[in-house]
Scaffold this active site. Structure first.
Site, PDB file in Angstrom:
ATOM      1  N   ASP A  36       0.835  -1.204   0.000  1.00  0.00           N
ATOM      2  CA  ASP A  36       0.000   0.000   0.000  1.00  0.00           C
ATOM      3  C   ASP A  36       0.867   1.249   0.000  1.00  0.00           C
ATOM      4  O   ASP A  36       1.617   1.501   0.948  1.00  0.00           O
ATOM      5  CB  ASP A  36      -0.907   0.011   1.231  1.00  0.00           C
ATOM      6  N   ASP A 188     -10.230  -5.739  -1.122  1.00  0.00           N
ATOM      7  CA  ASP A 188      -9.246  -5.221  -0.174  1.00  0.00           C
ATOM      8  C   ASP A 188      -9.953  -4.478   0.943  1.00  0.00           C
ATOM      9  O   ASP A 188     -10.620  -3.478   0.704  1.00  0.00           O
ATOM     10  CB  ASP A 188      -8.286  -4.284  -0.925  1.00  0.00           C
TER      11      ASP A 188
END
EC number: 5.1.3.1
Length: 246
Positions: A36, A188
């Site tokens: 991320d 996600d």
């Protein structure tokens, strides 16, 4: 045809021991690492940049063939799935490709010309994926999807780990799976043993899991459980591919 893929999110790892943490989850059955990248603008949080990806790629090579060529002792290998929660994603493509990203996932909401961005990503020799926030309708992906390697449906608001799974995002996954049966579809946010069944039934095959994997006493058991849930649903939909192929 698609296969079950578990992509542990390193945002939930112990950053003081990042290389070892990644080796631990790869040795527990993960083939991908979800990385991320947040810039403090597109989302309020700031995480990491390409120097970390470059360093991590040295600890986690792409393939055993790459390892053999280097002459070093074999280390765990993984696919680097970079989730770019950034403004102006276009300006980061070359840097992250050079750093070792295998896939560059940009947000639909962050670019004015998604198709040109997809072309730029592929020109840099890596895979292209597009993510949508919970408030973005799924049909924005329909024209773009034939050019993508993966679509990501966010099941939390992007920016922070450890949030609760949003089951009302599953119709988006179902719509994508119906229109694009052989496409990688990722979810996600808030995924673990308690929520994997809903996501798998909707048609997701790439599962980002952070705290549920990295904080588990037995990450192998968690990864195996989630893979099997996805495998069952893909088989029921007659789209389960050969899991021996990478």
């Amino acid at each position: 045809m698609v296969k079950p893929i578990i992509a542990p999110s390193i945002l939930a790892s112990d950053f003081a021991n990042l290389g070892c943490e990644c080796h631990r989850v790869i040795n527990s059955g993960a083939e991908w690492l979800h990385i991320d990248v947040m810039d403090g603008h597109f989302v309020p949080n700031i995480t990491l940049g390409q120097p970390i990806v470059t360093s991590l790629r040295r600890a986690v090579p792409r393939s055993q063939e790459e390892e053999k060529a280097s002459g070093e002792v074999a280390r765990p290998t993984a696919f680097f799935d970079c989730h770019m929660m950034v403004e102006e994603p276009e300006k980061w493509v070359a840097d992250f490709a050079k750093a070792g990203a295998d896939q560059f996932t940009f947000h639909y909401e962050a670019t004015k010309d998604p198709l040109s961005l997809v072309k730029l990503i592929k020109e840099n020799g890596i895979k292209a994926a597009c993510a949508i926030k919970p408030g973005t309708p799924v049909d924005v992906l329909f024209e773009l999807a034939p050019y993508l390697d993966m679509a990501l449906v966010m099941t939390v608001e992007p920016g922070f780990g450890g949030q609760k799974f949003m089951p009302d995002m599953m119709p988006k996954v179902e719509a994508l799976r119906t229109k694009f049966p052989h496409m990688n579809i990722q979810v996600d946010g808030g995924l673990g043993k308690e929520t994997i069944g809903v996501a798998a039934k909707a048609g997701a095959n790439v599962i980002v899991a952070g705290t549920s994997v990295f904080t588990a006493s037995d990450p192998h058991e968690v990864i195996s459980f989630m893979k099997e849930e996805v495998r069952k649903e893909l088989k029921a939909k007659h789209i389960l591919g050969d899991e021996t192929k990478h």
